[in-house]
Each structure stands twice: as structure tokens, then as C-alpha cells.
Write a protein that holds these residues in place. Structure first.
Motif, mmCIF file in Angstrom:
data_model
loop_
_atom_site.group_PDB
_atom_site.id
_atom_site.type_symbol
_atom_site.label_atom_id
_atom_site.label_comp_id
_atom_site.label_asym_id
_atom_site.label_seq_id
_atom_site.Cartn_x
_atom_site.Cartn_y
_atom_site.Cartn_z
ATOM 1 N N LEU A 19 0.689 -1.225 -0.086
ATOM 2 C CA LEU A 19 -0.027 -0.177 -0.079
ATOM 3 C C LEU A 19 1.016 1.335 0.071
ATOM 4 C CD1 LEU A 19 -2.718 1.386 0.484
ATOM 5 C CD2 LEU A 19 -2.234 1.382 2.966
ATOM 6 N N ARG A 20 0.789 2.019 -1.038
ATOM 7 C CA ARG A 20 1.615 3.313 -1.234
ATOM 8 C C ARG A 20 0.600 4.281 -0.339
ATOM 9 N NH1 ARG A 20 2.352 3.024 -7.526
ATOM 10 N NH2 ARG A 20 0.146 3.455 -7.048
ATOM 11 N N CYS A 21 1.369 4.861 0.735
ATOM 12 C CA CYS A 21 0.717 5.547 1.572
ATOM 13 C C CYS A 21 1.215 7.103 1.593
ATOM 14 C CB CYS A 21 0.751 5.137 2.864
ATOM 15 S SG CYS A 21 -0.512 5.752 3.867
ATOM 16 N N GLY A 22 0.810 8.001 1.064
ATOM 17 C CA GLY A 22 1.019 9.459 0.978
ATOM 18 C C GLY A 22 0.984 10.021 2.391
ATOM 19 N N VAL A 23 2.156 10.520 2.737
ATOM 20 C CA VAL A 23 2.334 11.205 4.060
ATOM 21 C C VAL A 23 3.255 12.644 4.049
ATOM 22 C CG1 VAL A 23 2.297 9.001 5.289
ATOM 23 C CG2 VAL A 23 4.667 9.846 4.789
ATOM 24 N N THR A 24 3.027 13.356 4.819
ATOM 25 C CA THR A 24 3.761 14.475 5.126
ATOM 26 C C THR A 24 4.509 14.707 6.389
ATOM 27 O OG1 THR A 24 1.923 16.041 5.515
ATOM 28 C CG2 THR A 24 2.701 15.690 3.160
ATOM 29 N N ASP A 25 5.523 15.097 6.715
ATOM 30 C CA ASP A 25 6.211 15.397 7.922
ATOM 31 C C ASP A 25 5.503 16.318 8.923
ATOM 32 O OD1 ASP A 25 7.914 15.389 10.065
ATOM 33 O OD2 ASP A 25 9.585 16.295 9.094
ATOM 34 N N PRO A 27 4.483 16.749 13.070
ATOM 35 C CA PRO A 27 4.653 16.213 14.481
ATOM 36 C C PRO A 27 3.210 15.632 14.846
ATOM 37 C CG PRO A 27 5.593 18.290 14.220
ATOM 38 C CD PRO A 27 4.913 18.109 12.981
ATOM 39 N N PHE A 28 3.054 14.338 15.586
ATOM 40 C CA PHE A 28 2.140 13.617 16.189
ATOM 41 C C PHE A 28 1.631 12.700 15.108
ATOM 42 C CE2 PHE A 28 -2.575 12.979 16.851
ATOM 43 C CZ PHE A 28 -2.369 12.182 17.761
ATOM 44 N N PHE A 29 1.296 13.169 13.574
ATOM 45 C CA PHE A 29 0.958 12.658 12.515
ATOM 46 C C PHE A 29 1.719 11.627 11.836
ATOM 47 C CE2 PHE A 29 -2.053 16.355 13.318
ATOM 48 C CZ PHE A 29 -3.119 15.693 13.511
ATOM 49 N N SER A 30 2.737 12.202 11.286
ATOM 50 C CA SER A 30 3.871 11.337 10.661
ATOM 51 C C SER A 30 5.244 12.149 10.700
ATOM 52 C CB SER A 30 3.384 11.000 9.437
ATOM 53 O OG SER A 30 3.146 12.364 8.569
ATOM 54 N N ILE A 31 6.123 11.492 11.594
ATOM 55 C CA ILE A 31 7.359 11.904 11.541
ATOM 56 C C ILE A 31 8.352 10.679 11.376
ATOM 57 C CG2 ILE A 31 6.862 14.088 13.020
ATOM 58 C CD1 ILE A 31 7.882 12.331 15.208
ATOM 59 N N ARG A 32 9.747 11.242 11.077
ATOM 60 C CA ARG A 32 10.563 9.875 11.107
ATOM 61 C C ARG A 32 11.334 9.790 12.400
ATOM 62 N NH1 ARG A 32 11.977 8.195 5.904
ATOM 63 N NH2 ARG A 32 11.401 9.538 4.170
ATOM 64 N N ASN A 33 11.498 8.749 12.783
ATOM 65 C CA ASN A 33 12.266 8.426 14.085
ATOM 66 C C ASN A 33 13.600 8.574 14.142
ATOM 67 O OD1 ASN A 33 12.978 6.038 13.240
ATOM 68 N ND2 ASN A 33 11.333 5.046 14.473
ATOM 69 N N GLU A 34 14.560 8.210 15.049
ATOM 70 C CA GLU A 34 15.960 8.361 14.936
ATOM 71 C C GLU A 34 16.516 7.197 13.955
ATOM 72 O OE1 GLU A 34 14.473 5.650 18.223
ATOM 73 O OE2 GLU A 34 14.105 7.642 17.796
ATOM 74 N N TYR A 64 4.147 0.916 2.478
ATOM 75 C CA TYR A 64 5.264 1.738 1.686
ATOM 76 C C TYR A 64 4.897 3.348 1.703
ATOM 77 C CZ TYR A 64 8.925 3.166 -1.276
ATOM 78 O OH TYR A 64 10.082 3.832 -1.904
ATOM 79 N N PRO A 65 5.334 3.840 2.866
ATOM 80 C CA PRO A 65 5.355 5.676 3.147
ATOM 81 C C PRO A 65 6.031 6.303 1.878
ATOM 82 C CG PRO A 65 5.833 4.752 5.084
ATOM 83 C CD PRO A 65 6.015 3.327 3.995
ATOM 84 N N ILE A 66 5.234 7.008 1.370
ATOM 85 C CA ILE A 66 5.885 8.132 0.458
ATOM 86 C C ILE A 66 5.608 9.554 1.077
ATOM 87 C CG2 ILE A 66 5.944 8.997 -1.890
ATOM 88 C CD1 ILE A 66 5.015 6.365 -2.964
ATOM 89 N N GLU A 67 6.772 10.203 1.091
ATOM 90 C CA GLU A 67 6.748 11.684 1.595
ATOM 91 C C GLU A 67 6.204 12.646 0.307
ATOM 92 O OE1 GLU A 67 8.981 14.841 4.230
ATOM 93 O OE2 GLU A 67 10.192 13.227 3.511
ATOM 94 N N LEU A 68 5.070 13.280 0.437
ATOM 95 C CA LEU A 68 4.655 14.121 -0.391
ATOM 96 C C LEU A 68 4.763 15.542 0.198
ATOM 97 C CD1 LEU A 68 1.198 12.226 -1.410
ATOM 98 C CD2 LEU A 68 3.619 12.154 -2.509
ATOM 99 N N ASN A 69 4.795 16.606 -0.805
ATOM 100 C CA ASN A 69 4.575 17.861 -0.508
ATOM 101 C C ASN A 69 3.319 18.228 -0.549
ATOM 102 O OD1 ASN A 69 4.104 20.754 -1.319
ATOM 103 N ND2 ASN A 69 5.941 20.878 -2.603
ATOM 104 N N PRO A 70 3.030 18.829 0.792
ATOM 105 C CA PRO A 70 1.251 19.030 0.922
ATOM 106 C C PRO A 70 0.900 19.736 -0.176
ATOM 107 C CG PRO A 70 2.630 19.682 3.090
ATOM 108 C CD PRO A 70 3.665 19.369 1.750
ATOM 109 N N ASP A 71 1.327 20.523 -0.913
ATOM 110 C CA ASP A 71 0.595 21.401 -1.835
ATOM 111 C C ASP A 71 0.522 20.533 -3.095
ATOM 112 O OD1 ASP A 71 0.432 23.526 -0.101
ATOM 113 O OD2 ASP A 71 2.455 24.347 -0.985
ATOM 114 N N LYS A 72 1.033 19.603 -3.333
ATOM 115 C CA LYS A 72 1.107 18.585 -4.658
ATOM 116 C C LYS A 72 0.399 17.150 -4.144
ATOM 117 C CE LYS A 72 3.622 21.414 -6.866
ATOM 118 N NZ LYS A 72 3.197 22.234 -8.047
ATOM 119 N N ARG A 73 0.108 17.189 -2.954
ATOM 120 C CA ARG A 73 -0.747 15.954 -2.563
ATOM 121 C C ARG A 73 -1.894 15.149 -3.659
ATOM 122 N NH1 ARG A 73 -2.416 19.214 1.308
ATOM 123 N NH2 ARG A 73 -4.655 18.983 2.162
#
Length: 124
Positions: A19-25, A27-34, A64-73
Motif C-alpha cells: 500500500l503506497r501511503c502518501g504522508v507529510t512530515d 508532528p504527532f501525525f507522521s514523523i521520522r524517528n531516529e 510503503y510510506p511516500i513523503e509528499l509535498n502538502p501542496d502537491k498531494r
């Protein structure tokens, strides 16, 4: 039926095995950990969707998370870069209705997060 997903989309996801899941950075919603792995509420939502699609075949690698630009999602979703947007997104008529002119319009889930934004009327 108030919520449905195109059966071809589900077939494509199952065939691909992810599942290709569009996410954006955010806090609380989706962030990259260490370890540079995505975590948070929206990633958990992606895993829940994948578990519903894959059933007993589900494992953490089916997302499979894919980071997206919020303006282009929405452009990326329309192009098929991602299967689903796991992002707090306001449902608007323009986004929800499939337009005959360009064929773009999306199916929204039931709201799962309320952020206290309200429509305001004329004060008494």
C-alpha cells in the motif's frame, strides 16, 4: 454505500504487495524517528488500511510510506503515485466531487480527526 474504494485500486495494491501511503512530515501525525522510519497517527492508519486489504498476508512491509509535498498531494494521488493519502485533509466539495471536465475527484473516509475548526455565523 457511503465509503468505497475502486476495486481496481484494491486489485493493484494486492498485486503489487504494498500500500503506497502518501504522508507529510507533521508532528504527532507522521514523523521520522531516529532510525529514519516513519511513525505516528497517520502511519498507524496506513497500517490499519493495509491490514484490512491484505488480511493474513499483512506485515509491516506491506506499507510503503511516500513523503509528499502538502501542496502537491492531490496531484500525486491523481497520478497514481500513491494509493491513499494519510494526511489530515479537509473535505471540500471541490475535492469530493468527481468533475466531468478533468475526471479528478476523490473518495474520502469518514472523518477520523476533529481539530475544533468551526464555521462561524453572525454573532448575536
Amino acid at each position: 454505500e457511503p465509503f468505497s474504494i475502486d476495486s481496481q485500486t484494491i486489485a493493484d495494491i494486492k498485486s503489487r504487495g504494498t500500500l503506497r501511503c502518501g504522508v507529510t512530515d507533521a508532528p504527532f501525525f507522521s514523523i521520522r524517528n531516529e532510525n529514519s522510519e516513519w511513525e505516528g497517527f497517520e502511519i498507524d492508519l496506513c497500517h490499519a488500511i493495509a491490514a484490512a486489504i491484505f488480511g493474513t498476508e499483512y506485515n509491516k512491509d506491506t506499507v510503503y510510506p511516500i513523503e509528499l509535498n502538502p501542496d502537491k498531494r492531490f496531484e500525486e494521488l491523481a497520478k497514481g503515485t500513491v494509493d491513499v493519502l494519510a494526511r489530515a485533509t479537509t473535505i471540500t466539495l471541490d475535492r469530493d466531487v468527481k468533475k466531468k471536465i478533468d475526471g479528478i475527484g476523490f473518495t474520502f473516509s469518514f472523518p477520523y480527526f476533529f481539530d475544533s475548526i468551526r464555521f462561524a455565523g453572525t454573532p448575536e
